[in-house]
Design an enzyme around this catalytic site. Structure first.
Site, mmCIF file in Angstrom:
data_model
loop_
_atom_site.group_PDB
_atom_site.id
_atom_site.type_symbol
_atom_site.label_atom_id
_atom_site.label_comp_id
_atom_site.label_asym_id
_atom_site.label_seq_id
_atom_site.Cartn_x
_atom_site.Cartn_y
_atom_site.Cartn_z
ATOM 1 N N SER A 166 38.767 64.277 37.576
ATOM 2 C CA SER A 166 38.890 63.320 39.339
ATOM 3 C C SER A 166 38.994 65.006 40.587
ATOM 4 C CB SER A 166 40.068 62.757 38.870
ATOM 5 O OG SER A 166 40.315 62.212 40.780
ATOM 6 N N ASN A 167 39.741 65.092 41.713
ATOM 7 C CA ASN A 167 40.160 65.950 41.977
ATOM 8 C C ASN A 167 40.660 65.155 43.030
ATOM 9 O OD1 ASN A 167 39.356 64.155 45.377
ATOM 10 N ND2 ASN A 167 36.814 64.544 44.248
ATOM 11 N N ARG A 168 41.509 66.633 44.629
ATOM 12 C CA ARG A 168 42.947 66.529 44.683
ATOM 13 C C ARG A 168 42.940 65.499 46.436
ATOM 14 N NH1 ARG A 168 45.567 70.162 42.708
ATOM 15 N NH2 ARG A 168 43.946 72.530 41.801
#
Ligand code: CTP
Length: 414
Positions: free
Chosen positions: A214-216
């Site tokens: 995923s990402n931030r």
């Protein structure tokens, strides 16, 4: 704007008028009469010290509604929550240095200051104070804090003060207060009739049933856009990846997990939309294969995760569009304008909001953001660090401008 048009702006609107303990409290009586004359319904909330200047009965008779003063009585009826929830705007006039300080730091020790924390509608504050208080560094700091959060603080007028001195401290003229309310209500309604599809948050691409890539992204920017569009009268569908945010009320929320699900949901809503704003940080890569069971670390000492590219949703939507305005985001860590300009063209967008995600106090997870908005024909406008909700409003204003010009290229001039 003609007089008839501007008078109509407040018609049928619900306003909260907060009155605090300043000698100018009597002017709030005139303001209430004017607002009622414009057809607004007005709930009056007073601080205890305001009641030393004007009785609640005066406001009660003129507003036709009970006046709220006592926090404990208000708590019983949950008025501190319900009154501002339904308001189009809250105006505090006159606002003392005390209420400015409480609003700035978030103190909630009476019903008015508590309401200022629960209100999600625009807040306008008209200070009035004597003896050079307006210039005191503490007041200056509090006003700055409030303005940075999007509160409209009307500078007091200059003239004779109650003490007999001349200075800046008189409650802003009633016409200025009314104009500020009208401007705030007008900007709230400029998205009426629009159907806005917003994407927000990250996507999660499964490796196995318990792990993902995923990402931030926190989703805050997309949620702020959905809320701003709702508040300005649009119908809004928010397609969101997993976030820790509460679903906004009055918005249809579709929760998805992967880029594939997000694409599906957006495609299903696409024909309905007049404007699509892709604030989601969609995965660019996903595991080529997803294990059906949890991968065991003992099974092989090391292994490589094979990735494939995820579908570029914006490019696919762009290929299918008819009349929709398409707005994308560009999250960059270097060469902001060059990369964003390339994405604008490659994805066939009308507008792109370029963020430098390495900028201090802005970007992923932050409540603030800074951006450069670029349009298809080379328009470029820069927005300094500001709360995401204010940036959301600025983006919506640019999109409306673009629509009203009928040319997907213009930006507003300052
Ligand atoms: N986007 C999309 N589908 C993807 C990836 C991104 O629709 N698979 C959208 C984002 O929602 C955003 C815009 O495309 O509005 C740009 O996203 P960004 O991550 O900045 O750029 P990418 O296209 O992913 O390119 P790169 O990662 O190489 O910078």
């Amino acid at each position: 704007m003609g007089a008839d048009q501007s008078t109509a702006l407040l018609h049928g609107k619900r306003l909260v008028l907060g009155v605090t303990g300043s000698i100018a409290a009597f002017k709030a009586v005139g303001l209430l009469r004017t607002l009622k004359g414009h057809g607004a319904s007005v709930s009056v909330v007073m601080t205890n010290s305001a009641t030393k200047f004007v009785t609640p009965l005066t406001f009660e008779v003129l507003s036709g509604e009970p006046v709220t003063v006592d926090l404990f009585q208000a708590h019983e009826e949950m008025k501190h929550l319900t009154v501002p929830e339904h308001a189009h705007a809250v105006i505090v006039a006159p606002a003392t240095a005390n209420v400015l300080a409480k609003a700035a730091v978030g103190l909630a020790d009476d019903v008015l200051s508590t309401m200022l924390l629960t209100a999600r509608c625009p807040l306008i504050v008209a200070p009035a104070m004597d003896g050079g208080m307006w210039e005191h560094p503490a007041v200056v700091e509090h006003v700055k804090m409030l303005r940075s959060r999007g509160v409209i603080v009307l500078d007091p007028d200059v003239g004779p003060l109650a003490s007999g001195r001349i200075g800046q401290g008189r409650l802003a003229a009633e016409s200025r207060i009314v104009e500020a309310l009208q401007a705030s209500v007008a900007s709230q309604a400029d998205w009426l009739g629009q159907r806005v599809l917003v994407s927000a948050g990250p996507t999660q691409e499964a490796i196995d049933p318990v792990r993902f890539i995923s990402n931030r992204s926190s989703g805050k920017m997309g949620y702020a856009i959905a809320e701003a569009a709702r508040d300005r009268g649009a119908e809004v569908v928010l397609v969101t990846g997993p976030t820790a945010l509460a679903p906004p009320s009055g918005v249809k929320v579709i929760s998805v997990v992967s880029a594939h699900e997000m694409a599906d949901a957006l495609f299903r809503q696409f024909d309905w939309a007049t404007v699509v704003i892709m604030a989601a940080a969609v995965a660019d890569f996903r595991p080529k294969q997803q294990a059906g069971h949890k991968l065991k670390k003992g099974s092989s000492p090391a292994f490589a995760l094979e990735l494939e590219t995820a579908p570029d949703i914006l490019s696919m939507l762009s290929a299918r569009r008819t009349t929709q305005i398409l707005v994308g985001f560009a999250a960059e860590t270097e060469r902001l304008i060059a990369h964003a300009t390339a994405k604008l063209a490659a994805k066939g967008l009308d507008m792109i909001v370029a963020n430098d995600v390495t900028k201090e106090g802005a970007g992923f997870g932050s409540d603030d953001n800074a951006a450069v908005i670029l349009t298809r024909s080379g328009g470029q406008k820069e927005f300094a660090v500001m709360p995401k909700r204010r940036l959301a409003d600025a983006i919506l204003t640019e999109v409306r401008h673009l629509q009203s010009m009928g040319q997907p290229s213009s930006l507003t001039t300052e």
